[in-house]
Design a protein around this motif. Structure first.
Motif, short mmCIF file in Angstrom:
data_model
loop_
_atom_site.label_atom_id
_atom_site.label_comp_id
_atom_site.label_asym_id
_atom_site.label_seq_id
_atom_site.Cartn_x
_atom_site.Cartn_y
_atom_site.Cartn_z
N LYS A 153 0.79 -1.19 0.08
CA LYS A 153 -0.15 -0.03 0.22
C LYS A 153 0.96 1.34 -0.04
O LYS A 153 0.72 2.01 -0.90
CB LYS A 153 -0.88 0.02 1.06
N SER A 204 3.91 1.58 -0.80
CA SER A 204 4.79 1.60 -2.00
C SER A 204 3.85 2.09 -3.01
O SER A 204 4.50 2.78 -4.12
CB SER A 204 5.28 0.09 -2.41
N ASP A 208 6.04 -8.01 -10.50
CA ASP A 208 7.57 -8.30 -11.04
C ASP A 208 7.69 -9.77 -10.21
O ASP A 208 8.74 -10.47 -10.61
CB ASP A 208 8.23 -7.14 -10.36
P1 GDP Z 1 2.06 -2.22 2.94
O1 GDP Z 1 2.18 -2.43 4.28
O2 GDP Z 1 0.85 -2.63 2.33
O3 GDP Z 1 2.03 -0.59 3.11
O4 GDP Z 1 3.55 -2.61 2.21
P2 GDP Z 1 4.86 -1.68 1.76
O5 GDP Z 1 4.46 -0.58 0.87
O6 GDP Z 1 5.42 -1.21 3.08
O7 GDP Z 1 5.46 -2.88 1.29
C1 GDP Z 1 5.87 -3.81 1.71
C2 GDP Z 1 7.06 -4.71 1.20
O8 GDP Z 1 6.69 -5.11 0.00
C3 GDP Z 1 8.20 -3.84 1.10
O9 GDP Z 1 9.41 -4.62 1.34
C4 GDP Z 1 8.00 -3.36 -0.38
O10 GDP Z 1 9.65 -3.07 -0.87
C5 GDP Z 1 7.63 -4.39 -1.03
N1 GDP Z 1 6.80 -4.08 -2.34
C6 GDP Z 1 5.98 -3.41 -2.43
N2 GDP Z 1 5.61 -3.09 -3.59
C7 GDP Z 1 6.25 -4.14 -4.52
C8 GDP Z 1 6.32 -4.54 -5.63
O11 GDP Z 1 5.49 -4.34 -6.60
N3 GDP Z 1 7.01 -5.65 -6.22
C9 GDP Z 1 7.94 -6.02 -5.05
N4 GDP Z 1 8.74 -6.93 -5.70
N5 GDP Z 1 8.10 -5.73 -3.72
C10 GDP Z 1 7.12 -4.91 -3.42
#
Ligand code: GDP
Ligand code: ZN
Length: 444
Positions: free
Chosen positions: A227, A229, A333
């Motif tokens: 989210k 990201s 990816d």
């Molecule tokens: P949130 O908890 O939903 O906000 O998730 P984050 O944005 O903090 O992402 C969690 C983890 O997933 C991090 O280590 C990011 O780098 C990784 N991540 C997020 N989007 C992607 C993506 O499109 N591809 C990959 N390979 N990793 C991702």
């Protein structure tokens, strides 16, 4: 009228072909005479040299003289159109200050225009909103407000409320019996009609406020789905904290961004996870609240971890039914799926940026331009006033239905009228004015 003569650079800072200095107040004529010689003919552009205190020219250009009260502020106003460089503009301003002018406060020209009855509050605000408009629809809506459409709509409502109150109060003064039967029926219908029109105006203003401030998009989904990201990828910068630790974004983060001029307010929510500590539960509660008020929800799913989240609540069950949802399939990816529109959502990688253009396009198409002619640019304070007015009208309606006395009905209608008066500035407090005009930029 104010004693002070104010001046400000009305054009944006930086360099440009022309820079405009605006003046308003009683000493405008003498200040202009001191700098350009004899007063030019009113409302006509005259080419003059702008003299410094030693008589040498600081610049040359056009001077415009607008004697009050037929001017923007209602006072004597003048404009000096010089060359748009910061040093020139500053020297002209310093010269005016030395001659006794004062620097204008933010929004002071518009404030004076309002105080002198040249514009109502909705028009004053529309000036600021037009300048700040982030999209074509917002600009169109601001022009409609600037031309007084919002004010006229509100004034018509106020007029109808006044007429009805007069009718009711005539009943109080002259009739021995309360209004009954036919007479009260007529009143009921009139209140109902007003209630419907207040609601319609509220809707148009609500849309206008969204255009101005941006629609709200909430990013929801399981912890670690990506989210934050995704928000960063949309915003094009590191707006939210991203970590590999589940449950990092514990609160709701606000980010304002533009997608091809469309203003959006994007909220990144705490992951929808059951259990957790108190802070995390609070985050989940706020996430649910934010989702209920959203214009659209982006539900982020981790394509690489599909179906492998034991102990985690199914976000679907938390989604409010009234808000449209776009499922964003993230981390393609890793999963190897191709980017773009799929049956189960929009496939992207927040990390590599694949599919992000399609997501932006989707947001733009689903939230974008509204060509409805009925939208006025509006602010939160207008919505609050319209809500208060609607409450007053509803109260009057209930009282009338319950057969209450005219006095009670009239009083509720009076409250509605008061609330509507706050919108145009027919009813104001110093505090409200201060808050409105201090948000303007200098020279407006
Ligand atoms: P949130 O908890 O939903 O906000 O998730 P984050 O944005 O903090 O992402 C969690 C983890 O997933 C991090 O280590 C990011 O780098 C990784 N991540 C997020 N989007 C992607 C993506 O499109 N591809 C990959 N390979 N990793 C991702
Ligand atoms: Zn996060």
């Amino acid at each position: 009228m104010s004693d002070a003569t104010i001046c400000a650079v009305a054009t944006p800072p930086g360099r440009g072909g022309i820079g405009v200095i605006r003046l308003s107040g009683p000493a405008t004529a003498s200040l202009i005479e001191a700098m350009v010689g004899a007063l030019p003919s009113p409302r006509r552009a005259s080419f003059r040299r702008f003299a410094g205190d030693d008589g040498a020219a600081i610049d040359e250009g056009l001077v415009l003289w607008f004697p009050g009260p037929q001017s923007f502020t209602g006072e004597d106003v003048a404009e000096l159109h010089g060359h748009g460089g910061p040093v020139v503009m500053d020297r002209l301003l310093q010269r005016l200050l030395a001659l006794g002018a004062e620097l204008a406060a933010p929004g002071e020209f518009s404030h004076r225009a309002y105080l002198n009855g040249r514009i109502d509050l909705t028009r004053a605000e529309a000036i600021a909103d037009l300048i700040e408009a982030g999209s074509e629809s917002a600009a169109r809506a601001a022009v409609r407000s600037l031309q007084g459409e919002f004010a006229r709509t509100v004034e018509r409502l106020v007029q109808r409320l006044t007429d009805l109150r007069v009718h009711l109060e005539a009943g109080i003064d002259f009739a021995d019996e309360p209004l009954e039967g036919l007479a009260l029926d007529g009143v009921l219908e009139r209140i109902e009609a007003i209630a419907a029109d207040v609601a319609e105006t509220r809707q148009a203003a609500g849309r206008g406020q969204q255009l101005q401030e941006g629609l709200t998009v909430v990013i929801a989904g399981r912890p670690n789905a990506g989210k934050s990201s995704l928000l960063n990828a949309l915003a094009g910068r590191d707006a939210a904290i991203v970590t590999a630790l589940a449950g990092t974004t514990r609160d709701v983060l606000d980010t304002y961004l533009h997608i091809d001029g469309l203003p959006l307010r994007v909220l990144d929510t705490a992951g929808l996870r059951q259990g957790g500590d108190v802070v995390e539960q609070e985050g989940v509660r706020r996430a649910r609240q934010a989702m209920q008020q959203a214009d659209r929800i982006l539900l982020v799913e981790d394509d690489a971890a599909a179906g492998t989240d034991p102990g985690v609540a199914d976000p679907q069950t938390d989604l409010p039914s009234a808000v449209p949802v776009t499922t964003v399939i993230n981390k393609i990816d890793l999963s190897g799926r191709s980017a773009g529109v799929a049956d189960d959502g929009l496939a992207v990688s927040a990390l590599t940026g694949e599919g992000m253009a399609a997501l932006r396009e989707h947001l733009r198409a689903s939230l974008g331009e509204d060509d409805s002619e009925a939208v006025f640019i509006a602010r939160r304070r207008h919505l609050q006033s319209l809500d208060a007015a609607a409450a007053g009208v509803d109260e009057a309606l209930e009282a009338a239905r319950a057969g209450a006395g005219e006095e009670l009905i009239a009083e509720s209608l009076g409250q509605a009228q008061q609330s509507l008066g706050e919108i145009t500035g027919a009813v104001t407090t110093e505090d409200l004015l201060g808050r409105i005009f201090s948000t303007f930029c200098i020279g407006k």
